[in-house]
Design an enzyme around this catalytic site. Structure first.
Site, PDB file in Angstrom:
ATOM      1  N   GLY A 190       0.744  -1.127  -0.123  1.00 35.10           N
ATOM      2  CA  GLY A 190      -0.009   0.127  -0.211  1.00 35.10           C
ATOM      3  C   GLY A 190       0.864   1.359  -0.024  1.00 35.10           C
ATOM      4  CB  SER A 214      -2.699  -1.920  -1.318  1.00 36.90           C
ATOM      5  OG  SER A 214      -1.659  -2.738  -1.861  1.00 36.90           O
ATOM      6  CG  HIS A 215      -8.342  -0.883   2.732  1.00 35.14           C
ATOM      7  ND1 HIS A 215      -9.652  -1.090   2.009  1.00 35.14           N
ATOM      8  CD2 HIS A 215      -8.597  -0.282   3.545  1.00 35.14           C
ATOM      9  CE1 HIS A 215     -10.684  -0.172   2.498  1.00 35.14           C
ATOM     10  NE2 HIS A 215     -10.074  -0.001   3.680  1.00 35.14           N
ATOM     11  CB  SER A 216      -3.387   2.813  -0.174  1.00 38.97           C
ATOM     12  OG  SER A 216      -2.549   2.303   0.985  1.00 38.97           O
ATOM     13  N   GLY A 223     -11.763  10.895   0.588  1.00 38.95           N
ATOM     14  CA  GLY A 223     -11.953  12.407   0.616  1.00 38.95           C
ATOM     15  C   GLY A 223     -10.679  13.365   0.786  1.00 38.95           C
ATOM     16  N   GLY A 224      -9.663  12.806   1.440  1.00 37.76           N
ATOM     17  CA  GLY A 224      -8.617  13.845   1.292  1.00 37.76           C
ATOM     18  C   GLY A 224      -7.232  13.536   2.158  1.00 37.76           C
ATOM     19  CB  THR A 250      -1.204 -10.751   7.848  1.00 40.67           C
ATOM     20  OG1 THR A 250      -1.193  -9.494   7.086  1.00 40.67           O
ATOM     21  CG2 THR A 250      -2.542 -11.287   7.348  1.00 40.67           C
ATOM     22  CG  HIS A 305     -16.026   6.899   8.423  1.00 39.53           C
ATOM     23  ND1 HIS A 305     -16.984   7.608   8.209  1.00 39.53           N
ATOM     24  CD2 HIS A 305     -14.915   7.578   7.959  1.00 39.53           C
ATOM     25  CE1 HIS A 305     -16.487   8.482   7.464  1.00 39.53           C
ATOM     26  NE2 HIS A 305     -15.372   8.265   7.171  1.00 39.53           N
ATOM     27  NE  ARG A 344     -19.711  12.955   8.208  1.00 41.95           N
ATOM     28  CZ  ARG A 344     -18.716  12.805   9.120  1.00 41.95           C
ATOM     29  NH1 ARG A 344     -18.369  13.589  10.156  1.00 41.95           N
ATOM     30  NH2 ARG A 344     -17.913  11.898   8.904  1.00 41.95           N
ATOM     31  CD  GLU A 379      -5.556   1.168   9.212  1.00 44.75           C
ATOM     32  OE1 GLU A 379      -5.520   1.328   7.915  1.00 44.75           O
ATOM     33  OE2 GLU A 379      -6.354   0.882   9.905  1.00 44.75           O
TER      34      GLU A 379
END
Lengths: 246, 632
Positions: free
Chosen positions: B16, B44-46, B51-52, B238, B260, B276, B397
């Site tokens: 990622g 990858s989850h990235s 949003g930013g 993992t 979230h 939002r 992360e």
């Protein structure tokens, strides 16, 4: 969901082959499950694997149509499995792996290797003039142009366009719709310093935009709705003007 | 049995943003780098971040006067003072450089358009004259918990655009990537890591990768919450699990789990905070905009922990919209208009259409708070070095670096991946230059045969034991039901004992499939024990922490307690069970106080700041911190 009665029985016909198993032969296998509200093929295939045949191979990651892992042939059309809702499909659902890409097993194909080669071949990265200067303000860009680049940059490399392309299916050296889109994305980016004649070498041949025979299944099939018609028109113009400039 | 071996200078586990940014730095310094990734790196989850990315460039009118100092303050307040403030400062200072560097790599950031522009701020339409002299600079949007508009963005596909730009750089540099490969154990001896045992997810075969430096960049562990997460199916923790399995490397703040506020109900797919930020509202079943009275100052843009709690409370009070999947609330973005929704929030518009069959320009979006981010992870010093294990690093992360403390601000994780990747990558480049590989082949062979033996054992189990999927589902229900937004001693204690039972069942689980190759059921079952350990230490950490801080909210201890709990939880796996200890959060520069949103009641520190600060370094060294030389 309103299109079908609740609790519809769905019949899946799924391509099976495990290249790691000497006893495995390519064949179709049937499964039945009960449709649930908001059911996608992500949910359906996991249910089949977890309750009926845990050896079934397929690929999902984000399950929200952004990672591009789950391209598959759904009743003969390439689509993302996570995005395909069973409510849009008939009672019998045929699933095959995407063609063109090397088979990993069952519905799982090796798109990673194909796309890395494509990126290497088309040098799909910014060819910058200078090294990054950490002390400098960012180079300015008109927002309209940023939006245009972003429109092309949104390709998720799922391979659906490649699978749907008549040329990519028979000519492995063809860049394919996703490859052409990458070329356009970098060609229109002023941060990339490749010259018109550099681009001419990549774009203007049978591997590039002139390999496309214009059937445009890619444009119809793209799950991200990339404007591929416009992309090819841009590349053809670019090929023409870059030759004129010589 | 002969062991298949690969050699590299730097092994990066995870493809990622954080891992790849780190790899770029090491490769550019001339080192051999190998990336192992469960999926092709661009998947990858990235890529799902929407949003930013926060960086104090101060380019638009609503960002005027912004600077890294304000970003740092917001980050510390957001963390509810759980962050290491030195790291938060390093981060905020470098974020503008990292974002501009991404522009250099090709990210098509949305740009400032000089002239009259219409925005929604706190529910009102406002017209703002953007300065012509700023035309073409990187634009910002508002996000939760920030004093200024600070989030830089590319539509609602910021993570995708960043990941593609970074991966292009990885390809340009010729970095080797082995996708469909999982690191299943670290190879280590006497507090030095020498690489990892990998399992090929094409063939199911194991091999060893020997490396001078090993980086864990595997993302979060959201999937321990089963289906109740916005995270991808691959976010199974993992990397944290193999670090924990060493028995000496501690994980930090595992109980700090972010929910979230706006995941699509029921699928759990993320709907960005940018909705939002750009002016969307939250409504209850009576279409009442409850956040205005709940948080008069920040309204919908308080921090995520605060907004999620107000939403949870609203639903507990019977003001949620009932559905067959449980209650939800509404997100209203209709007033933003179709043009805005199909450009600046395009990915949200598509998600609503494709996964909920609705048009957000005309209809309300059903949302509910859902597990989203793991503040906890492999505990590292400011250079990214794991405690108690030389040669092992963690970024993004997967790491507890720890700039987020007990609550991460939206847009800060994407920025962290790049900043920590850059900095830790640079440090690793130096570390690797002076390191040499010095590991006994028996250590490597033992690690590989242990991994192979686990497979043999699992395949040998027969009878009526539970399936891996049954254990996984039970784990998810315990985590969402008992280790969720609102936590109490009795529920946490039940949760801990249920997770302990499930952990024992892992050894009896029976596979239905014994096909050769990667065998998807076996591949998942091999991960399950590590996931359960992560779930268990999360629940135990939450049970022990008798206060409320950031996302960790104890209904029975509702106040933040700076007298007893201004510290970081550390947990190691010892024998058959976890062992907990605590260390100070770091040197305090910003004195603990009110965050500016949420409750302003708390139990004050008893020590003076000076007394607290004096013991930090020694206490952290005692926990195994590797003394960090200043990298600049």
């Amino acid at each position: 969901m309103s299109k079908h009665e609740a609790g519809r029985r769905l019949q899946f016909e799924i391509f099976r082959y495990n290249p790691q198993d000497p006893d495995s032969k390519p064949h179709m296998q049937s499964f039945e499950i009960t449709e649930q509200p908001y059911m996608s093929l992500f949910m359906a295939l996991n249910e089949i694997r977890e309750t009926q045949d845990p050896s079934l191979q397929f690929d999902f990651a984000c399950r929200s149509a952004i990672c591009g892992s789950c391209g598959m042939m759904v009743n003969g059309r390439p689509n993302l499995g996570c995005r395909a809702q069973t409510s849009d499909l008939p009672d019998v659902i045929n699933l095959h792996p995407l063609p063109v890409f090397k088979l990993v097993g069952d519905l799982s194909v090796d798109t990673g290797t194909w796309f890395r080669e494509m990126v290497e071949k088309t040098e799909a990265w910014i060819h910058a003039k200078e090294a990054f200067d950490p002390g400098a303000q960012e180079q300015r860009m008109d927002d309209e142009l940023a939006q245009k680049i972003y429109d092309s940059d949104r390709c998720i490399e799922c391979g659906c366009c490649v699978a749907s392309c008549g040329v990519a299916n028979i000519k492995s050296e063809f860049a394919g719709p996703a490859g052409l889109n990458r070329m356009a994305r970098f060609a229109m980016d002023p941060r990339d310093t490749r010259s018109d004649s550099d681009w001419f070498e990549v774009i203007s041949n049978e591997q590039g935009v002139f390999g496309c025979i214009g059937m445009m299944a890619c444009h119809d099939i793209c799950p991200k709705e990339l404007p591929l018609l416009e992309v090819y028109a841009y590349l053809r113009r670019k090929a023409f003007t870059s030759r004129m400039a010589d | 049995m002969s062991t298949q071996l690969m050699n590299t200078d730097v092994l990066v586990i995870g493809g990622g943003l954080a891992g790849e940014r780190c790899a770029i730095e090491a490769a550019a310094a001339g080192h051999d780098v190998l990336i192992l990734s469960l999926v092709p790196p661009r998947r990858s989850h990235s890529c799902a971040a929407q949003g930013g990315m926060q960086a104090a460039l101060g380019n638009c009118v609503k960002a005027e006067g912004d600077n890294p100092g304000l970003h740092y303050l917001d980050t510390v307040r957001g963390s509810d003072w759980g962050a290491d403030q030195e790291v938060a400062k390093i981060f905020a200072d470098e974020a503008p450089i990292a974002v501009r560097e991404l522009a250099h790599y090709g990210v098509p950031w949305t740009r400032v358009k000089g002239g009259r522009t219409s925005y929604f701020v706190k529910g009102e339409r406002v017209e703002i004259e953007e300065k012509l002299e700023n035309d073409g600079l990187i634009m910002h949007r508002d996000f939760g918990g920030t004093a200024k508009w600070r989030a830089c963005y590319a539509g609602a596909g910021t993570g995708h655009a960043a990941l593609y730009a970074i991966d292009s750089e990885v390809v340009r540099l010729g970095v080797t990537v082995r996708d469909r490969t999982e690191a299943v154990a670290l190879i280590h001896e006497d507090g030095r890591c020498w690489g990892a045992v990998a399992r090929c997810l094409r063939t199911g075969k194991h091999f060893a990768v020997l490396a001078k430096a090993t980086v864990i960049a595997t993302g979060g562990y959201g999937r321990v919450y089963g289906q109740y997460t916005t995270n991808a199916t691959i976010s199974e923790g993992t990397g944290a699990a193999i670090a924990l399995a060493t028995g000496v490397v501690p994980l930090g703040n595992m109980e700090a789990v972010q929910f979230h506020p706006t995941a699509l109900s029921p699928s759990g797919i993320l709907v960005t905070e940018g909705c939002r930020g750009d002016g969307g509202y939250l409504l209850d079943k009576n279409l009442h905009r409850f956040m205005v009275e709940a948080e008069p100052e920040k309204q919908e843009l308080a921090s995520r922990d605060v907004v999620s709690r107000h939403m949870g409370q609203r639903m507990r009070d019977g003001l949620g919209v009932e559905s067959e999947y449980g209650p939800h609330l509404w997100l209203d973005v209709r007033h933003l208009g179709e043009k805005h929704l199909t450009t600046k929030l395009r990915e949200v518009w598509e998600i609503c259409r494709d996964f909920a069959g609705m048009n957000p320009a005309e209809e309300l979006i059903p949302v509910r708070p859902t597990q989203h981010y793991s503040m906890g992870g492999v505990r590292v010093n400011k250079n990214g070095e794991a405690y108690n294990m030389a040669g092992l690093f963690a970024v993004g992360e997967a790491a507890c670096w720890d700039m987020h403390g007990f609550n991460r601000l939206g847009g800060n994780s994407l920025a962290e991946t790049i900043v920590s990747g850059r900095r830790v990558g640079r440090y690793i480049a130096g570390f690797t230059s002076s390191a040499c590989l010095d590991v006994a082949t028996t250590v490597v062979q033992d690690a590989v045969s242990n991994a192979e033996q686990r497979v043999t054992q699992l395949l040998a189990n027969e009878g009526t034991g539970p399936s891996a999927y049954e254990i996984r589902d039970a784990m998810g229900e315990v985590m969402i039901g008992k280790v969720g937004i609102f936590r109490t001693e009795s529920e946490l204690a039940e949760g801990v004992s249920e997770l302990q039972n499930l952990l024992q069942q892992c050894d009896q689980l029976v596979l239905k499939s014994r096909v050769p190759g990667m065998n998807p059921e076996l591949s998942f079952a091999l991960r399950l024990k590590g996931m359960l350990r992560l779930a268990l230490v999360t629940a135990m950490g939450a049970l022990a922490r008798t206060e409320s801080r950031g996302a960790h909210f104890r209904s029975d201890y509702p106040l933040r307690d700076d007298a007893r709990w201004l510290n970081r939880t550390l947990v190691r796996w010892s024998g058959d069970e976890p062992v907990f200890s605590y260390e100070p959060v770091g040197v305090l520069d910003v004195e603990p106080g009110h965050r500016g949103y949420g409750s302003d009641e708390r139990i004050e520190m008893e020590q003076s700041i000076d007394e607290y600060n004096q013991q930090v370094e020694q206490a952290q060294l005692e926990q195994g911190k590797i003394p960090a030389e200043d990298s600049r």
